[in-house]
Design a protein around this motif. Structure first.
Motif, mmCIF file in Angstrom:
data_model
loop_
_atom_site.group_PDB
_atom_site.id
_atom_site.type_symbol
_atom_site.label_atom_id
_atom_site.label_comp_id
_atom_site.label_asym_id
_atom_site.label_seq_id
_atom_site.Cartn_x
_atom_site.Cartn_y
_atom_site.Cartn_z
ATOM 1 N N ALA A 147 0.837 -1.204 0.000
ATOM 2 C CA ALA A 147 0.000 0.000 0.000
ATOM 3 C C ALA A 147 0.872 1.255 0.000
ATOM 4 C CB ALA A 147 -0.935 -0.004 1.204
ATOM 5 N N ALA A 148 2.115 1.116 0.480
ATOM 6 C CA ALA A 148 3.047 2.249 0.503
ATOM 7 C C ALA A 148 3.773 2.423 -0.836
ATOM 8 C CB ALA A 148 4.059 2.068 1.619
ATOM 9 N N ALA B 206 7.222 -2.861 -4.623
ATOM 10 C CA ALA B 206 8.450 -3.373 -4.011
ATOM 11 C C ALA B 206 8.825 -4.675 -4.697
ATOM 12 C CB ALA B 206 8.248 -3.608 -2.518
ATOM 13 N N SER B 207 10.110 -5.007 -4.644
ATOM 14 C CA SER B 207 10.558 -6.280 -5.216
ATOM 15 C C SER B 207 10.240 -7.412 -4.247
ATOM 16 C CB SER B 207 12.065 -6.240 -5.485
ATOM 17 O OG SER B 207 12.768 -6.266 -4.258
ATOM 18 N N VAL B 208 10.210 -8.630 -4.784
ATOM 19 C CA VAL B 208 9.965 -9.806 -3.949
ATOM 20 C C VAL B 208 11.006 -9.883 -2.827
ATOM 21 C CG1 VAL B 208 9.939 -12.334 -3.928
ATOM 22 C CG2 VAL B 208 8.758 -11.105 -5.746
ATOM 23 N N GLY B 209 12.257 -9.574 -3.161
ATOM 24 C CA GLY B 209 13.335 -9.614 -2.169
ATOM 25 C C GLY B 209 13.087 -8.640 -1.020
ATOM 26 N N ILE C 151 -2.592 -8.607 -6.002
ATOM 27 C CA ILE C 151 -1.370 -7.906 -6.436
ATOM 28 C C ILE C 151 -1.076 -8.266 -7.892
ATOM 29 C CG2 ILE C 151 -0.409 -7.999 -4.086
ATOM 30 C CD1 ILE C 151 1.616 -10.068 -5.104
ATOM 31 N N GLU C 152 -0.243 -7.435 -8.528
ATOM 32 C CA GLU C 152 0.294 -7.727 -9.856
ATOM 33 C C GLU C 152 1.797 -7.838 -9.708
ATOM 34 O OE1 GLU C 152 -2.722 -5.156 -12.687
ATOM 35 O OE2 GLU C 152 -1.032 -4.154 -11.714
ATOM 36 N N ARG D 280 3.082 -4.995 -7.163
ATOM 37 C CA ARG D 280 2.311 -3.794 -6.790
ATOM 38 C C ARG D 280 0.880 -4.193 -6.457
ATOM 39 N NH1 ARG D 280 4.057 -0.102 -10.574
ATOM 40 N NH2 ARG D 280 5.413 -1.644 -11.516
ATOM 41 N N LEU D 281 0.249 -3.381 -5.633
ATOM 42 C CA LEU D 281 -1.112 -3.649 -5.173
ATOM 43 C C LEU D 281 -2.113 -3.337 -6.281
ATOM 44 C CD1 LEU D 281 -2.110 -4.407 -2.317
ATOM 45 C CD2 LEU D 281 -2.544 -1.996 -1.931
ATOM 46 N N ARG D 282 -3.167 -4.127 -6.354
ATOM 47 C CA ARG D 282 -4.298 -3.739 -7.218
ATOM 48 C C ARG D 282 -5.370 -3.129 -6.319
ATOM 49 N NH1 ARG D 282 -6.593 -8.028 -10.836
ATOM 50 N NH2 ARG D 282 -7.736 -6.180 -11.464
ATOM 51 N N PRO D 283 -5.486 -1.793 -6.339
ATOM 52 C CA PRO D 283 -6.266 -1.046 -5.344
ATOM 53 C C PRO D 283 -7.701 -1.549 -5.136
ATOM 54 C CG PRO D 283 -5.217 0.462 -6.904
ATOM 55 C CD PRO D 283 -4.886 -0.920 -7.358
#
Lengths: 117, 117
Positions: free
Chosen positions: B26-27, B30-33, B59-60, B71-74
């Motif tokens: 939500a912020a 980010a990468s998986v790592g 997420i996508e 990234r989030l799917r809002p």
């Protein structure tokens, strides 16, 4: 990792029968028999759902003669609702920051001067 | 009964790691790592959580060179949020009806005349 109260709450909601029981009880108390009626399900299986909702504190049950009456505990969904609200808030905060940044970029006078090392 | 989309959505939320990943995203992406870092968990287990969130459309993910960005799917939490809001509405409607009834009872003039059969 062991299941936290919030894990168990979302797990309880991950079932159509349990969600339907909660929705029905929002309209007022009902007996187990009344609650079971719409479902094509063996009573022991249905009672498992009731017991699970009770163990989680989502409903209360009370024996009245030969009937068991169930009623909703109104605040019981609050932790799940609070988590959802937090997510929305996080997302909106981020959108606000992006909008503020965009507004700032639009107000900065355009310059084609390139790098002035 | 087979799991409905709403069942699967609540099931996805019934896990602290998955909820933490959603809150982090939500912020911003980010990468998986980066996402895995706070967790003391083997990468294959962590990737299972990521895959599950992706399968559910929460997420996508996108491959960028050797990194996978999430990234989030809002709108993806909307069905769960809508169900929660419905419950609250049902409960509030009922409270309103009870309050209206109470107000009505209080306005009815008291009478000790008993039954007048």
């Amino acid at each position: 990792m062991s299941a936290t109260p919030l894990d168990r709450l979302f797990l309880a909601l991950a079932d159509g029968t349990r969600r339907a029981v909660l929705a029905r009880l929002a309209a007022g108390p009902a007996s187990v028999g009344e609650l079971a009626e719409p479902f094509d399900m063996a009573m022991p299986s249905f009672l498992d759902h009731i017991r699970r909702l009770e163990d989680l504190g989502l409903i209360e049950t009370e024996k009245q003669g030969r009937t068991r009456i169930c009623r909703l505990r109104p605040g019981a969904l609050a932790p799940a609702r609070a988590w959802m609200a937090d997510q929305r808030q996080l997302w909106e905060d981020r959108t606000d920051r992006l909008e503020a940044l965009l507004a700032e970029l639009q107000q900065t006078p355009k310059s084609d001067s390139g790098d002035t090392t």
